[in-house]
Design an enzyme around this catalytic site. Structure first.
Site, mmCIF file in Angstrom:
data_model
loop_
_atom_site.group_PDB
_atom_site.id
_atom_site.type_symbol
_atom_site.label_atom_id
_atom_site.label_comp_id
_atom_site.label_asym_id
_atom_site.label_seq_id
_atom_site.Cartn_x
_atom_site.Cartn_y
_atom_site.Cartn_z
ATOM 1 N N SER A 163 0.838 -1.200 0.000
ATOM 2 C CA SER A 163 0.000 0.000 0.000
ATOM 3 C C SER A 163 0.874 1.251 0.000
ATOM 4 O O SER A 163 1.690 1.445 -0.894
ATOM 5 C CB SER A 163 -0.963 -0.040 1.188
ATOM 6 O OG SER A 163 -1.963 0.938 1.072
ATOM 7 N N GLU A 260 -9.962 -3.315 -6.358
ATOM 8 C CA GLU A 260 -9.319 -2.209 -5.649
ATOM 9 C C GLU A 260 -9.433 -0.921 -6.457
ATOM 10 O O GLU A 260 -9.228 -0.934 -7.672
ATOM 11 C CB GLU A 260 -7.829 -2.470 -5.437
ATOM 12 C CG GLU A 260 -7.475 -3.674 -4.608
ATOM 13 C CD GLU A 260 -6.021 -3.641 -4.180
ATOM 14 O OE1 GLU A 260 -5.515 -2.538 -3.846
ATOM 15 O OE2 GLU A 260 -5.378 -4.698 -4.176
ATOM 16 N N HIS A 290 -8.135 -4.846 -1.437
ATOM 17 C CA HIS A 290 -6.874 -4.268 -0.991
ATOM 18 C C HIS A 290 -6.385 -4.987 0.266
ATOM 19 O O HIS A 290 -7.162 -5.287 1.165
ATOM 20 C CB HIS A 290 -7.075 -2.784 -0.675
ATOM 21 C CG HIS A 290 -5.809 -2.049 -0.373
ATOM 22 N ND1 HIS A 290 -4.930 -1.654 -1.346
ATOM 23 C CD2 HIS A 290 -5.270 -1.630 0.809
ATOM 24 C CE1 HIS A 290 -3.910 -1.014 -0.794
ATOM 25 N NE2 HIS A 290 -4.101 -1.000 0.510
#
Length: 322
Positions: A163, A260, A290
């Site tokens: 991320s 996502e 995610h």
């Protein structure tokens, strides 16, 4: 419904691999969606730290891995050390959390899984978080950590991140690769999971996957990014690796869930890297949200992605040349 990604990219991109959603994982994802639906887009700012860390601390413990605190290059953090680790090799894992959340301690089990599969020790730096420490504090901390590891005499390094940590790992990859001629230390490769590569938030998947994404919304992402960047141009290459010169980077592997809003961040980065001559590949996991790679034990896709990443890292760290 078939996504725009599949219709427009999968068939024509030799650098992309599409992994179908298994029936077992489909059931798990459905249960996850029900559980998190009330909180979609609502966790913002520093209030997200405690729940985020709590989730990360629940990740399955990696048997055969020990953990110890350390300071590397002036940056505190945790080492994850498999019992059978390759000597002369190390991984730096940059933790996620939208630049505002996350700690090295909370990430121990997840990074331990990566270290175990790669057969190498992995260090998780506790870089400074926004909004208390906005851009470029995190980047500077990671540079210091990387230089500090280089000073220990370990000759082989790889970078991983998830991320926002994927963003920072790719930024560090460019910095370290560019400075290799002076420092003599260059990363041998990188694996990132659902990286945030474009802080301008221009990816089409913010629209095309808005409903499919169970966690995030564009407005929520914009607020978290704003607290990190302040007045900095989001297209600054040190903020958004999508806009960096990617020429000369070592091999890169990217894993992302198809459901996502950040799907396009991965696709566009890999596409640009390949165009720049980099050995870069994208693995898209259908139906996955995610952060799915952290759900080891819940999703088969997570186990497969971590094993594939470990094999890649083991191969890169075992080479005698770049």
């Amino acid at each position: 419904m078939q996504s725009n990604f599949l219709k427009n990219t999968a068939v024509e991109a030799p650098w992309s691999v599409i992994h179908p959603l298994s029936q077992e994982d489909s059931v798990g994802v459905a249960a996850l969606r029900l559980a998190v639906a009330p909180m979609k887009g609502k966790i913002e700012g520093t209030a997200g730290r405690s729940p985020f860390n709590g989730i990360m601390e629940q990740i399955a413990f990696p048997e055969g891995v020990t953990f110890e605190t350390a300071i590397v290059g002036g940056i505190s953090g945790w080492w994850a050390k498999p019992a059978k680790a390759r000597s002369g090799a190390a991984i730096i894992h940059v933790h996620g959390g939208w630049f505002n959340w996350g700690t090295a301690q909370a990430y121990r089990n997840f990074v331990g899984q990566i270290a175990l599969n790669a057969g190498a020790d992995a260090f998780i730096p506790d870089y400074r978080l926004a909004p208390e420490h906005p851009f470029p504090a995190a980047v500077r901390d990671l540079e210091a950590c990387y230089r500090g590891l280089g000073d220990t005499g370990i000759p082989r390094f790889a970078l991983t991140g998830d991320s926002a940590g994927g963003n920072l790992a790719l930024v560090l990859l460019s910095i370290a690769s560019a400075q290799a001629s002076k420092s003599g230390i260059a990363p041998v490769g990188a694996v990132v999971f659902s990286p945030i590569t474009d802080l301008a938030l221009t990816g089409e998947s913010f629209d095309t996957r808005a409903e499919a994404d169970p966690f995030f919304t564009r407005s929520q992402a914009a607020g978290l990014v704003r607290s990190y960047l302040g007045e900095t141009d989001p297209k600054n290459p040190l903020a958004s690796p999508l806009y960096a010169d990617l020429t000369g980077l070592p091999p890169i592997r990217v894993h992302v869930g198809e459901d996502e809003v950040l799907l396009d961040d991965s696709r566009r980065y890999v596409e640009r890297a390949v165009t720049a001559g980099v050995d870069a590949k994208l693995d898209v996991w259908m139906g996955m949200p995610h952060g799915f790679v952290t759900d080891i034990g819940r999703f088969n896709a997570a186990t497969q992605a971590i094993k594939a990443s470990g094999a890649f890292l083991m191969e890169r760290l075992g080479r005698t040349g770049r």
